[in-house]
Write an enzyme that holds these catalytic residues in place. Structure first.
Site, PDB file in Angstrom:
ATOM      1  N   ASP A 162       2.828 -15.949  -3.752  1.00  0.00           N
ATOM      2  CA  ASP A 162       2.506 -14.533  -3.551  1.00  0.00           C
ATOM      3  C   ASP A 162       3.690 -13.606  -3.770  1.00  0.00           C
ATOM      4  O   ASP A 162       3.510 -12.380  -3.861  1.00  0.00           O
ATOM      5  CB  ASP A 162       1.961 -14.307  -2.140  1.00  0.00           C
ATOM      6  CG  ASP A 162       0.468 -14.592  -2.049  1.00  0.00           C
ATOM      7  OD1 ASP A 162      -0.149 -14.818  -3.102  1.00  0.00           O
ATOM      8  OD2 ASP A 162      -0.071 -14.580  -0.924  1.00  0.00           O
TER       9      ASP A 162
ATOM     10  N   GLU B 234       4.720  -6.111   7.860  1.00  0.00           N
ATOM     11  CA  GLU B 234       4.869  -7.357   7.123  1.00  0.00           C
ATOM     12  C   GLU B 234       6.231  -7.301   6.435  1.00  0.00           C
ATOM     13  O   GLU B 234       6.489  -6.396   5.632  1.00  0.00           O
ATOM     14  CB  GLU B 234       3.770  -7.551   6.078  1.00  0.00           C
ATOM     15  CG  GLU B 234       3.931  -8.866   5.315  1.00  0.00           C
ATOM     16  CD  GLU B 234       2.837  -9.100   4.295  1.00  0.00           C
ATOM     17  OE1 GLU B 234       3.137  -9.700   3.233  1.00  0.00           O
ATOM     18  OE2 GLU B 234       1.696  -8.681   4.554  1.00  0.00           O
TER      19      GLU B 234
ATOM     20  N   SER C 289       0.812  -1.220   0.000  1.00  0.00           N
ATOM     21  CA  SER C 289       0.000   0.000   0.000  1.00  0.00           C
ATOM     22  C   SER C 289       0.843   1.268   0.000  1.00  0.00           C
ATOM     23  O   SER C 289       0.459   2.282  -0.582  1.00  0.00           O
ATOM     24  CB  SER C 289      -0.934   0.009   1.213  1.00  0.00           C
ATOM     25  OG  SER C 289      -1.804  -1.097   1.193  1.00  0.00           O
TER      26      SER C 289
ATOM     27  N   ASP D 222       4.627  -2.677   4.533  1.00  0.00           N
ATOM     28  CA  ASP D 222       5.155  -3.830   3.810  1.00  0.00           C
ATOM     29  C   ASP D 222       6.592  -3.575   3.370  1.00  0.00           C
ATOM     30  O   ASP D 222       6.880  -2.626   2.626  1.00  0.00           O
ATOM     31  CB  ASP D 222       4.298  -4.105   2.571  1.00  0.00           C
ATOM     32  CG  ASP D 222       2.871  -4.457   2.941  1.00  0.00           C
ATOM     33  OD1 ASP D 222       2.676  -5.338   3.800  1.00  0.00           O
ATOM     34  OD2 ASP D 222       1.943  -3.849   2.372  1.00  0.00           O
TER      35      ASP D 222
END
Length: 253
Positions: A119, A76, A30, A43
């Site tokens: 991912d 994360e 984001s 992130d």
């Protein structure tokens, strides 16, 4: 909630994994898509020279548990060994993953270890798009671009697991399904709220209120509440999954 504490995390990562081992720390997610909302994680992607040891990963996990969440954004962190992702191959291997949804495992002593992670395909794609390095050279100097076919394959692979979490993580599941559909249909990766905007224009009227609620919650415009729309959540998710299947079929060779 502070908007940014990424710069303070770089020394932590370098200390745990070794200054000479860490090639770069990049932003992704984001923060680089221009959509850092109230529920967004911070992130980070760390690229390292060599595989990590169990002791290094344990130290990194413990350090992150002390700074992630609380008064700052949840973190994360994904760590990749450069040789495992360049040259690119599928499925890519992740060396280490920290996320707050796994905190219970960490508290029980689980130390994240290496393994395949589809991912990584969208994650690396966003890191390259964002081109934001907190330490070291820019992403394009260390990472290969992900072929479109592997990006499509990766985003679809996680759909069954997403659906299993629909009841417990409704907002995130709905928004991620919308983003998967958007990526398959357009070839690009958008923020979750932008993907919801795209999908809302294409949803039947009976499903729009559910996805619109997920988007509003993501942006901090509505509280997290589903009791009034609960009956429509599964039908909306099922429509999105069907749309993903149709878009995937359209991309088949």
């Amino acid at each position: 909630m502070p908007e940014h504490h990424a710069d303070r995390l770089v020394p932590l990562v370098r200390s745990a994994l070794g200054d000479g081992n860490v090639l770069a720390v990049h932003l992704h997610g984001s923060a680089v898509l221009g959509a850092l909302g109230p529920y967004s994680d911070l992130d980070l992607l760390a690229v390292v020279r060599r595989p990590t040891t169990v002791d290094e990963r344990r130290a990194l996990t413990g350090a992150l548990m002390k700074v992630s969440g609380g008064g700052d954004r949840p973190v994360e962190l994904v760590v990749v060994v450069q040789d495992e992702v360049r040259p690119w191959r599928y499925p890519p291997d992740c060396e280490f993953l920290y996320g707050e949804w796994l905190r219970g495992d960490y508290e029980r002593g689980v130390v994240p270890g290496p393994g395949p992670m589809p991912d990584l395909a969208p994650l690396l794609t966003v890191a390259l798009m964002g081109n934001t390095s907190l330490y070291g050279p820019p992403p394009a100097e260390l990472l290969d671009p992900v072929p479109p076919a592997d990006l499509r394959r990766a985003v679809v692979e996680g759909v069954p697991d997403l659906m299993a979490d629909l009841g417990s993580d409704t907002r995130n599941v709905l928004l991620t399904l919308a983003r998967v559909w958007t990526t398959l249909a357009t070839g690009g990766i958008r923020s979750k709220d932008a993907a919801a905007d795209w999908a809302l224009d294409r949803l039947p009227e009976e499903h729009r209120a559910v996805l619109a609620r997920a988007r509003a919650v993501c942006l901090g415009q509505r509280p997290e509440r589903w009791d009034d729309l609960r009956a429509g959540v599964r039908p909306c998710a099922d429509f999105l999954v069907d749309a993903i299947g149709r878009a995937r079929a359209d991309q088949a060779p």
